[in-house]
Every structure is written in C-alpha cells, then in structure tokens.
Enzyme design. Structure first.
Site, PDB file in Angstrom:
ATOM      1  N   GLY A  73       0.769  -1.085  -0.216  1.00  0.00           N
ATOM      2  CA  GLY A  73       0.183  -0.165   0.312  1.00  0.00           C
ATOM      3  C   GLY A  73       0.533   0.545   0.337  1.00  0.00           C
ATOM      4  O   GLY A  73       0.514   2.257   0.447  1.00  0.00           O
ATOM      5  N   TRP A  76      -0.639   4.440  -2.392  1.00  0.00           N
ATOM      6  CA  TRP A  76      -1.772   4.510  -1.804  1.00  0.00           C
ATOM      7  C   TRP A  76      -0.816   5.941  -0.573  1.00  0.00           C
ATOM      8  O   TRP A  76      -2.083   6.649  -0.436  1.00  0.00           O
ATOM      9  CB  TRP A  76      -2.783   3.631  -0.952  1.00  0.00           C
ATOM     10  N   HIS A 134      11.909   1.166   2.245  1.00  0.00           N
ATOM     11  CA  HIS A 134      11.359  -0.105   2.774  1.00  0.00           C
ATOM     12  C   HIS A 134      12.354  -0.606   3.772  1.00  0.00           C
ATOM     13  O   HIS A 134      12.580  -1.602   4.131  1.00  0.00           O
ATOM     14  CB  HIS A 134      11.393  -1.124   1.776  1.00  0.00           C
ATOM     15  N   ARG A 161       0.527  -4.952   5.656  1.00  0.00           N
ATOM     16  CA  ARG A 161      -0.440  -5.866   5.526  1.00  0.00           C
ATOM     17  C   ARG A 161      -0.242  -7.367   5.492  1.00  0.00           C
ATOM     18  O   ARG A 161       0.510  -7.737   5.784  1.00  0.00           O
ATOM     19  CB  ARG A 161      -1.106  -5.556   4.008  1.00  0.00           C
TER      20      ARG A 161
END
Length: 326
Positions: A73, A76, A134, A161
């Site tokens: 995500g 987003w 990341h 997630r």
C-alpha cells in the site's frame, strides 16, 4: 561476514562493486540478486540508496518517514500523506491538485532512489518533507530514530498488510516490470520469500521491528494495517492526522475534508489518471505497475492451500508472543 556500520565513529561504507561482493548474496524476487546488510536483504540500487541515506541524511523539523514492506500500500499511503499534510494549500477537490498532475512517487520520493543533493528539491511545494522507504528500523539513520529531545519532531508512519496478500502482489509486480532479466515462477518466488531474501526481508523481522517500536514510542511510530485502512478509511485517516499533529478541525469536519481526501486518493480515482497510467518511475518500472487492483484477500485465492498454510505457520511462529496479528 558482518557488514560495516555507518555510525559516526566508524569508517564510512563506500558502496562499490568490491564492497558488494564482500556481502552475502542470494537470488531475489524483484531483482535477480539481493545482498545481506545489517541483517536484511537489498538489491544493489536500494542498498546504495540506503548507504547514502545513512551517511548523508540530515533531519529537518516535521519530517515524515513512510515505511512499508514492498507491495503493502505504499503508493496509496504516499497520496494520503501528501493530501493530508498539504490540505490547506491544496484543497482535495482542486482540479489542479498536485496529485492529479503528478504521480505519488514524484511528490513523495523513495529516499533510496533520491540523491542526497536532491533531498530538498521534491518539497518546494509541500509543508513537510515526506520520504518513503522499505528500510527496516535498524537501518534507518540514527538521526531519524533517536530524536529523543523532540527537536525535529520526525514521525515514522509504518504500513503493512496480510503476509499472503503481500507476497502475491510482490510476485505479480516482479513479473510486470522490466527490472528482472527474466520472469520468476510462483514456486521460486515463494521459496525465496519464505527464506526472506526479498527486498528488505525477512518481512516478518521488519514488521516486528516497527511493531515493537510503536509500542515503546507511540508518539514516534504509528503502526497501521492496510486492511483497516481499506475497511475504515475515515477512522484511520483521522488517526493518522492526529499522530502527525494535524488533526481535522471542526470546520474541516463540517466540510467533509476526510471524505474528500479519501476520494482523491482512492484506487479507483488514482488509477484512472493519465499521469499514473503512462510514463516510468525508472527504466523498466512503469507508473502503471503500481496500480494493479489493491484488493484484500488475494493471497488465499491465488496460493495453493499448502502455500497459504506455510505462510500462516511462519507468521504465527514469528509473531508468537508479540501481541501482533495480521
């Protein structure tokens, strides 16, 4: 072999081919090979960006770091953060809103793909510098994680997630871009993912690091779940705004500002924009590859029962006793 640290009293790392060859090396999923550094695995480009960040990043007041495992995500949340923090200057319903003119990656850069000399150039039209990465928490610059006196008020937003959904999205991403020299099979990608040699993996170790930090320093690290953001976006965006010190005013609530940000940043809205369906972030990495479907539960549909059970078992084993459930 232990990699060198980048603390101020240690010899700086030079990310040369010779140095890379000294690191443990393994096959990767999104790239042909990954290298182990500080206990995690990175592609050569990401690793160079990490070293640059560790050695050259200088914090500024109200910086925000968005951290995710790959394919959790990120795009987003980049859009949400930008719209949220810049809502006074750029109203979400503005036809010329920056998010309708540029990709989220142009407005919220991956710090691993940004030269240190360009750290400020992305934010001339933004109220805060927002960087995405990341990187595991142990790899972030100490100037980001150890701001104990609150002088710069750096915030870390962490989004993850369901592990199975993450893997399936990562597998499709790897084969839908031109970064790998050849496609990777589902079986090989699954094997590597379980081994943890994917970008910034093992994913379980990365997630646990931020989970534990969010419990110890809830004013510093906000831990968010993709599924909750999907099912209750208004609640989660308000929660995010409060964490960042930018809660919605009664006037903004009356004018339905949260609704407007949710709509602007929705998958349906953003995937239809020309800027997100054409062009490339990097050679071989098209903007459209970041907008596949954004659905929840895809892992259980795409994996064999045996694969799904194995990932569930690893997750339960890794997270056991932590209080974390995904």
């Amino acid at each position: 072999m232990e990699a060198k640290t980048t603390e101020s009293d240690a010899e700086p790392v030079v990310c040369s081919q010779e140095w890379l060859s000294s690191l443990p090396k393994a096959k990767g999923i999104t790239e042909d090979y990954t290298y182990q550094y500080q206990g995690f695995w990175f592609g050569s480009i990401s690793l160079k960006g990490l070293i640059d960040c560790q050695q050259h990043f200088r914090p500024r007041q109200n910086d925000v770091f968005l951290v995710t495992p790959p394919k959790s995500g990120t795009t987003w949340m980049k859009a949400i953060l930008y719209a949220l923090l810049n809502r006074q200057k750029h109203h979400p319903q503005d036809a010329h809103h920056p998010l309708r003119q540029k990709t989220p990656h142009q407005l919220v850069p991956f710090i691993a793909l940004t030269k240190p000399s360009e750290y400020d150039s992305f934010f001339l039209d933004s109220s805060s510098r927002i960087f995405a990465c990341h990187f595991p928490i142990v790899c972030l610059p100490k100037s980001v994680t150890e701001d104990d006196d609150g002088s710069t008020n750096i915030k870390i937003v962490y989004l993850c997630r369901d592990i199975k959904d993450t893997f399936v999205s990562l597998f499709h991403f790897a084969n839908n871009t031109g970064v790998r020299s050849s496609p990777i099979s589902l079986e090989e990608a699954f094997h590597l993912f379980c081994q943890g040699t994917n970008l910034a993996g093992p994913i379980w170790d990365q997630i646990l690091g931020y989970w534990q930090e969010s419990l110890e320093r809830p004013n510093k690290v906000l831990f968010m779940r993709y599924e909750e953001l999907k099912s209750e976006p208004h609640t989660q965006i308000r929660r995010l705004a409060r964490f960042l010190g930018r809660p919605f005013s009664p006037e903004e609530e009356l004018m339905e500002m949260v609704d407007q940000i949710t709509s602007l940043c929705s998958f349906g809205s953003m995937s239809k924009l020309q800027v997100n369906s054409t062009g490339h972030l990097l050679p071989g990495l098209s903007n459209s590859s970041f907008f596949r479907n954004g659905q929840v539960g895809e892992g259980n549909k795409c994996l064999t029962p045996e694969m799904a059970a194995k990932l569930d078992h690893i997750t339960q084993e890794k997270f056991g006793g932590s209080g974390l459930k995904l």
